[in-house]
Design an enzyme around this catalytic site. Structure first.
Site, PDB file in Angstrom:
ATOM      1  N   CYS A   1       0.834  -1.200   0.000  1.00 45.15           N
ATOM      2  CA  CYS A   1       0.000   0.000   0.000  1.00 45.15           C
ATOM      3  C   CYS A   1       0.872   1.254   0.000  1.00 45.15           C
ATOM      4  O   CYS A   1       2.102   1.193   0.083  1.00 45.15           O
ATOM      5  CB  CYS A   1      -0.933   0.011   1.211  1.00 45.15           C
TER       6      CYS A   1
ATOM      7  N   CYS B   1       3.224   1.751   2.843  1.00 45.47           N
ATOM      8  CA  CYS B   1       4.466   0.988   2.743  1.00 45.47           C
ATOM      9  C   CYS B   1       5.534   1.800   2.010  1.00 45.47           C
ATOM     10  O   CYS B   1       6.709   1.788   2.383  1.00 45.47           O
ATOM     11  CB  CYS B   1       4.226  -0.331   2.011  1.00 45.47           C
TER      12      CYS B   1
ATOM     13  N   ASP C   1       4.159   4.105 -33.363  1.00 45.40           N
ATOM     14  CA  ASP C   1       5.262   3.596 -34.163  1.00 45.40           C
ATOM     15  C   ASP C   1       4.661   3.129 -35.493  1.00 45.40           C
ATOM     16  O   ASP C   1       3.445   2.978 -35.612  1.00 45.40           O
ATOM     17  CB  ASP C   1       5.940   2.439 -33.432  1.00 45.40           C
TER      18      ASP C   1
ATOM     19  N   ASP D   1       5.963  -1.496 -30.710  1.00 50.22           N
ATOM     20  CA  ASP D   1       6.148  -2.943 -30.635  1.00 50.22           C
ATOM     21  C   ASP D   1       7.602  -3.395 -30.632  1.00 50.22           C
ATOM     22  O   ASP D   1       7.869  -4.574 -30.465  1.00 50.22           O
ATOM     23  CB  ASP D   1       5.455  -3.619 -31.820  1.00 50.22           C
TER      24      ASP D   1
ATOM     25  N   ASP E   1      11.475   0.696 -28.923  1.00 49.88           N
ATOM     26  CA  ASP E   1      10.366   1.459 -28.337  1.00 49.88           C
ATOM     27  C   ASP E   1      10.290   1.317 -26.818  1.00 49.88           C
ATOM     28  O   ASP E   1       9.480   1.996 -26.178  1.00 49.88           O
ATOM     29  CB  ASP E   1       9.027   0.995 -28.934  1.00 49.88           C
TER      30      ASP E   1
END
Length: 731
Positions: A46, A49, A450, A630, A634
């Site tokens: 959380c 933390c 892209d 992809d 990238d």
């Protein structure tokens, strides 16, 4: 096979200069004494933390900074040489967090998988017990009295007490660890409410009371575990792109010493060494070709599928694949200094940076935790004073306050919406890897695409075969079948699809880096680069066919548009989003695609640093950028963007670097996903409004003694169900 600019040279270091300033800072930091310590912290869950771990570690002598990545549950510590991993682990253990040192070159999910199985097992036990206790409670609520009621209470106690002791252990352990360190986080009021509900119910059962609240205690445990597990699952699917990139590094190389060859570790290579790379091998170092000609596949570094020519004085980068001929390289950078390794370092820095896009639930937790248990304690003492020492009634009020204000609905506010939205998007062919991606996707105002493999399928196809005569097409088909070059193979495939019978050729020979040639009817025929066959290059991707003394005929290629690309671009533009196209391909191909899709803002021949710089510049101007890509080139841009999407056909490193994975081939779901994200964020805010309104109304009722723990449990359950039903409106 083309003389277009994409084949003219090979990038010297497409990853090194992704962000020069960052590289310089990283190099400067590496030169200082000390280094970066990476630890796994599986119990972090959380926002509290994050603040606890980071603030405490940064207070250690010799620690410059500490960053806790809640998604990966890993803490990155920048420390001086005097601070070791063991020191940090000891410090974290005193805070109540088990920590384990990570090997930077491996990706181990063992501890995470164990935690997931543990939560699921405890959730199953709590769910089974809850259903059985609810059946017993129905009889009590229906009017069972005296011995029958007491028997049902005893059976419920026999089921509930061991169930709570087992299933609620994650909350108990965290609450105890927090108390040892003098803090009370969200697990403390949860644990206190569960313990009080169970204790009061057990007391009422022993005294023969009318009401017991075992169902509330077990239900509370079940719902909270469900929220914790849902949150865990959304985080567990995320993996480090930096480690995926590091896995691509070649561990050994062939070093040339005179006429001899020796296999050595890449780490043992020095600048100036001569390295042999055979056809089919991955280039292990950054270097300059000193002997040999070939074509190299740079798809991992540039994202483009077409290979490039490599000959003497050509600069090549680690990670490229040598395709057709042996190459001898002079090493310019190896090991940790190589472009591939530095790209992995850059992605790691981006992954471990402080994430400012925290969820609404984490922000609300900072306010909730320190107040609820104090409110319940105050209620106990006030009613103890008002009633003149009635401990039983005062405990009932305190328990009712804890239960009615329990963060069950708060804990489900975000996971319930994320689950519903993820299901909706999954049916549309999209997988959400990170729940916070929905919030970020809703804020997007700029979309960067892209080209190859994203807006297009990355498979060039011949587009002017009709311009070739029947005999020329037969010769081209035969030459294409005799080469391993992607353009040649595509030509041969297209010819076969047309039913073309290849010509009978003799002495077929592939010339690495140039093309393929043969003899046909006493004439020399060639298919390859323009300069090799004696032609003027076109401004498009093309192979050139030369038959004897006849004029050279170009075979032009175009990349096939990905399904839904035009629809996605048009939909984004219709919704007022700015759309940009950034590609490593040549200007002619990129400009043609941009014109087909109606994209006015485009950039060609972009190296990885160009994409990263463009993303950085847009975000510096205040834009919220969605990056869709992809390729390996990238990954830094995907990580740096406000939110990122990769198709399922993308490289592994790109998929793990992205927040969302497009499972299907079509891009059409992208605009709908952005709309769904906007609705999801609206539902999250509505859920928080529901929780806030519920507490405003319910807390006074509990504090003034008008709600028993049973009514408080029912109200708490009603708020949780309301939150879930509101989330289901996304379907």
């Amino acid at each position: 096979m083309s003389d277009t600019p994409v084949f003219s040279s090979v990038s010297a270091c497409p990853a090194c200069a992704v962000t020069p300033a960052v590289v310089d800072r990283a190099s400067a930091a590496a030169s200082e004494a000390g280094g970066r310590i990476m630890l796994s912290v599986p119990d972090a869950h959380c926002a509290l933390c994050i603040s606890t771990v980071e603030s405490d570690l940064e207070a250690m002598a010799g620690v410059r900074s500490a960053r806790l990545n809640l998604t990966l549950r890993r803490v990155s510590v920048d420390a001086e040489a005097s601070v070791g991993a063991a020191d940090v682990i000891t410090r974290l253990k005193t805070l109540g967090y088990a920590a384990y040192e990570l090997d930077p070159g491996t990706l181990s999910m063992t501890q995470t998988d164990k935690q997931g199985r543990d939560l699921l097992m405890r959730l199953g036990v709590a769910g089974f017990s809850m259903m059985n206790i609810m059946l017993l409670s129905v009889a009590v609520w229906s009017g069972a009295t005296d011995a029958t009621r007491d028997l049902f209470h005893l059976i419920s106690a026999a089921i509930a007490v061991p169930t709570v002791a087992f299933s609620a252990q994650p909350f108990f352990r965290r609450a105890y660890a927090g108390l040892r360190m003098g803090r009370m986080d969200m697990d403390f009021p949860i644990s206190l409410a569960i313990v009080l509900a169970t204790s009061i119910s057990f007391y009422e059962t022993l005294k023969g009371g009318q009401h017991a609240y075992f169902d509330a205690a077990v239900m509370l445990t079940f719902f909270l575990l469900a929220g914790r597990y849902l949150d865990f699952r959304t985080r567990a699917v995320a993996r480090s792109a930096a480690q995926e990139l590091a896995a691509l590094e070649v561990p050994r190389a062939i070093r040339l010493t005179g006429a001899a060859e020796e296999a050595v570790s890449v780490a043992d290579l020095a600048v100036g060494d001569a390295v042999l790379v055979r056809p089919g091998g991955r280039i292990p170092v950054d270097g300059v070709v000193v002997a040999g000609t070939s074509e190299v596949d740079l798809s991992l570094l540039t994202g483009e599928t077409l290979p490039e020519f490599a000959g003497p004085e050509t600069v090549v980068a680690a990670g490229a694949v040598n395709l057709t001929g042996p190459l001898t390289l002079r090493v310019t950078a190896a090991g940790k200094d190589s472009s591939l390794h530095r790209m992995a370092d850059l992605v790691a820095v981006a992954e471990n940076a402080r994430n400012k896009y925290t969820t609404l639930a984490q922000r609300a937790a900072r306010i909730y935790s320190p107040s609820v248990h104090l409110l319940s304690l105050a209620a106990f003492f006030v009613w103890l004073w008002i009633t003149g020492g009635d401990v039983r009634f005062s405990l009932n009020v305190a328990a009712a306050t804890l239960i009615i204000t329990c963060p069950c609905a708060l804990g489900l506010a975000v996971p319930a919406v994320v689950t519903a939205a993820s299901g909706t998007l999954f049916r549309d062919g999209m997988l959400i890897k990170d729940g916070s991606a929905l919030e970020r996707l809703a804020q997007v105002d700029t979309v960067v695409f892209d080209k190859t493999g994203t807006l297009t399928m990355g498979t060039p196809e011949p587009v002017n075969l009709d311009a070739l005569g029947p005999e020329a097409l037969q010769v081209a088909a035969a030459l294409g079948a005799g080469s391993s070059h992607p353009l040649a193979m595509s030509l041969a495939t297209a010819a076969r699809a047309r039913g073309v019978v290849p010509a009978v050729l003799e002495d077929i020979t592939e010339v690495p880096g140039h093309g393929v040639q043969a003899q046909w009817q006493g004439q020399r025929v060639r298919l390859g680069r323009a300069s090799w066959v004696g032609a003027e290059p076109l401004e498009v991707t093309a192979a050139y066919l030369a038959i004897g003394a006849a004029p050279v005929q170009p075979v032009e290629f175009a990349d096939r548009l990905r399904p839904g690309a035009a629809e996605a671009v048009a939909a984004f533009q219709a919704r007022g989003k700015q759309v940009r196209l950034i590609s490593g391909d040549v200007a002619g191909a990129v400009g043609d695609l941009a014109a087909r899709l109606g994209i006015s803002d485009w950039q060609a021949e972009a190296l990885p640093q160009d994409k990263a710089d463009a993303i950085t510049a847009l975000q510096a101007e205040g834009h919220k950028v969605l990056m869709v890509g992809d390729g390996l080139n990238d990954t830094v841009a995907l990580t740096a963007a406000h939110v990122s999407i990769s198709p399922a056909s993308a490289l592994d490193a790109a998929r793990v670097a992205s927040d969302i994975v497009l499972l299907g081939a079509s891009l059409a779901p992208l605009p709908d996903a952005q709309h769904t994200a906007t609705r999801a964020v609206r539902r999250i805010r509505e859920n928080f409004a529901i929780c806030f309104t519920y507490n405003i109304c319910a807390v006074p009722i509990a504090l003034f003694g008008f709600a028993s723990p049973l009514l408080a449990a029912l109200a708490m359950s009603a708020s949780s169900i309301t939150v879930c039903l509101n989330a289901l409106r996304l379907r």
